[in-house]
Motif scaffolding. Sequence first.
Motif, PDB file in Angstrom:
ATOM      1  N   MET A 104       0.801  -1.335   0.200  1.00  0.00           N
ATOM      2  CA  MET A 104      -0.080  -0.113  -0.055  1.00  0.00           C
ATOM      3  C   MET A 104       0.858   1.233   0.066  1.00  0.00           C
ATOM      4  O   MET A 104       1.859   1.250   1.014  1.00  0.00           O
ATOM      5  N   ILE A 105       0.409   2.224  -0.701  1.00  0.00           N
ATOM      6  CA  ILE A 105       1.538   3.601  -1.063  1.00  0.00           C
ATOM      7  C   ILE A 105       0.594   4.539  -0.282  1.00  0.00           C
ATOM      8  O   ILE A 105      -0.615   4.866  -0.243  1.00  0.00           O
ATOM      9  N   VAL A 106       1.630   5.163   0.624  1.00  0.00           N
ATOM     10  CA  VAL A 106       1.105   6.145   1.471  1.00  0.00           C
ATOM     11  C   VAL A 106       1.598   7.587   0.831  1.00  0.00           C
ATOM     12  O   VAL A 106       2.881   7.696   0.883  1.00  0.00           O
ATOM     13  N   ASN A 107       0.863   8.492   0.672  1.00  0.00           N
ATOM     14  CA  ASN A 107       1.522   9.544   0.476  1.00  0.00           C
ATOM     15  C   ASN A 107       1.977  10.820   1.481  1.00  0.00           C
ATOM     16  O   ASN A 107       1.865  10.451   2.522  1.00  0.00           O
ATOM     17  N   LYS A 108       2.479  11.844   1.002  1.00  0.00           N
ATOM     18  CA  LYS A 108       3.495  12.456   1.782  1.00  0.00           C
ATOM     19  C   LYS A 108       2.657  13.284   2.866  1.00  0.00           C
ATOM     20  O   LYS A 108       2.965  13.163   4.022  1.00  0.00           O
ATOM     21  N   SER A 109       1.518  13.811   2.445  1.00  0.00           N
ATOM     22  CA  SER A 109       0.268  14.292   3.308  1.00  0.00           C
ATOM     23  C   SER A 109      -0.179  13.575   4.460  1.00  0.00           C
ATOM     24  O   SER A 109      -0.270  13.900   5.675  1.00  0.00           O
TER      25      SER A 109
ATOM     26  N   ILE B 282       0.460  14.180   8.660  1.00  0.00           N
ATOM     27  CA  ILE B 282      -0.718  14.194   9.276  1.00  0.00           C
ATOM     28  C   ILE B 282      -0.679  13.058  10.227  1.00  0.00           C
ATOM     29  O   ILE B 282      -0.826  13.311  11.578  1.00  0.00           O
ATOM     30  N   GLY B 283      -0.093  11.986   9.981  1.00  0.00           N
ATOM     31  CA  GLY B 283      -0.002  11.001  11.178  1.00  0.00           C
ATOM     32  C   GLY B 283       0.923  11.326  12.054  1.00  0.00           C
ATOM     33  O   GLY B 283       0.882  11.327  13.266  1.00  0.00           O
ATOM     34  N   ARG B 284       2.180  12.008  11.563  1.00  0.00           N
ATOM     35  CA  ARG B 284       3.306  12.436  12.698  1.00  0.00           C
ATOM     36  C   ARG B 284       2.555  13.538  13.596  1.00  0.00           C
ATOM     37  O   ARG B 284       3.123  13.474  14.719  1.00  0.00           O
ATOM     38  N   VAL B 285       2.055  14.626  13.070  1.00  0.00           N
ATOM     39  CA  VAL B 285       1.463  15.777  13.763  1.00  0.00           C
ATOM     40  C   VAL B 285       0.236  14.969  14.810  1.00  0.00           C
ATOM     41  O   VAL B 285       0.604  15.487  15.858  1.00  0.00           O
ATOM     42  N   ILE B 286      -0.270  13.985  14.319  1.00  0.00           N
ATOM     43  CA  ILE B 286      -1.238  13.389  15.264  1.00  0.00           C
ATOM     44  C   ILE B 286      -0.454  12.759  16.489  1.00  0.00           C
ATOM     45  O   ILE B 286      -0.793  12.807  17.817  1.00  0.00           O
ATOM     46  N   LEU B 287       0.469  11.854  16.050  1.00  0.00           N
ATOM     47  CA  LEU B 287       1.257  11.194  17.112  1.00  0.00           C
ATOM     48  C   LEU B 287       1.979  12.289  17.921  1.00  0.00           C
ATOM     49  O   LEU B 287       2.193  12.012  19.390  1.00  0.00           O
TER      50      LEU B 287
END
Length: 274
Positions: free
Chosen positions: A1-6, A10-15
Motif C-alpha cells: 500500500m502506497i502512503v502519500n506524503k500528506s 498528518i500521522g506524525r502531527v497526530i502522534l
Amino acid sequence: MIVNKSEVIIGRVILVLVLILTLIPLANMFSAALQPADENPTGLTWPSDPQWGNFAQAFETGHVFQLMGSSLFIVAFVVPISLVIATLAGYALGNLRMKGGRFVFVFLLLGLTIPFEALIIPLYYQIQSLGLLNTQWAIILPLIGLYMPFSVIWMRAHFVGVPPELSEAARVDGATTLQEFMRIQLPLARPALSALAILLFLWTWNQFLLPVVLVADPLNRTVAGALTFFQGQYSSSIPLLNAGALLIIVPTIIVFVVFQRQFIQALLQGAVKG
C-alpha cells in the motif's frame, strides 16, 4: 500500500499531539511535586527553589519500599501463572483445534464483556468464604481469573497464525505433542508472551479497585491500591501526594521503556499475520 506524503505528515502531527497530551499531566505532577510541602500548587510552573527532598520524604514516610515489595510479590504470582495457563489453553484452542474449542472461545469472549466492577461484590463474599480476605492471595487469585479471558484469546491469536506445516513436519519426524510445543511452538511464541507479560505486569501493578475492597492493610496492597494510604498520610500536602504518585508510576514507565521493542514486535507480528 502506497502512503502519500500528506498522510505521513498528518500521522506524525497526530502522534506528536498525543505525545504532548500524554506528557503534560506527568510534567504537571513533576512540577507540583517539587513545590514546598506546605504550598498548594496551581498550574504548570517550575518552582524557584525545587524541593527534591519531597521524593525522599514521600518514599520514607509513605512506606514505598514495603508497598513495592507487596506489589512485586503479587506480580510474581499473577504474571507467571497467567502466562503458563494462557499459553497452554491458547495452544489447545489455536493449534490442536480441540473438540468444543469454539464454545470455549465464545465463552471467553463473553468473559471480556463483563464489567470489572460488577464482579467485586461476588468476589468479596467468595474470598471471605475461602478465608483469604485481607491477604495478598485475595488479590492474586481473582486477578489470575479476571485476566484469563484476554490472555487466552491473545495466545490463541498467535497459535492460529502459526503455519500448520510446522506441526505436520514435526509429527512426520516423530515428535510428540509436548515435544512440538516445547521445541517449535514455544520459541515462536516469545514475542506474544513478552507482550502479554508486559501487559499483565502493568495491569497488576496499577490495579486499584480489588486491593482497596479486599485488603484492609494498605501495606499488603499493590502500590496503586495504596494511593488511599498516601492520601491519608499527605491529605494536606499536594506536593507530597504528587511525589508519592510519581514514585508509583516510575517502575511501570521503566518496564515499558526497557521492553518496548518486544511489545512492538508482538503487535507487528500479529498485524502481519492478520
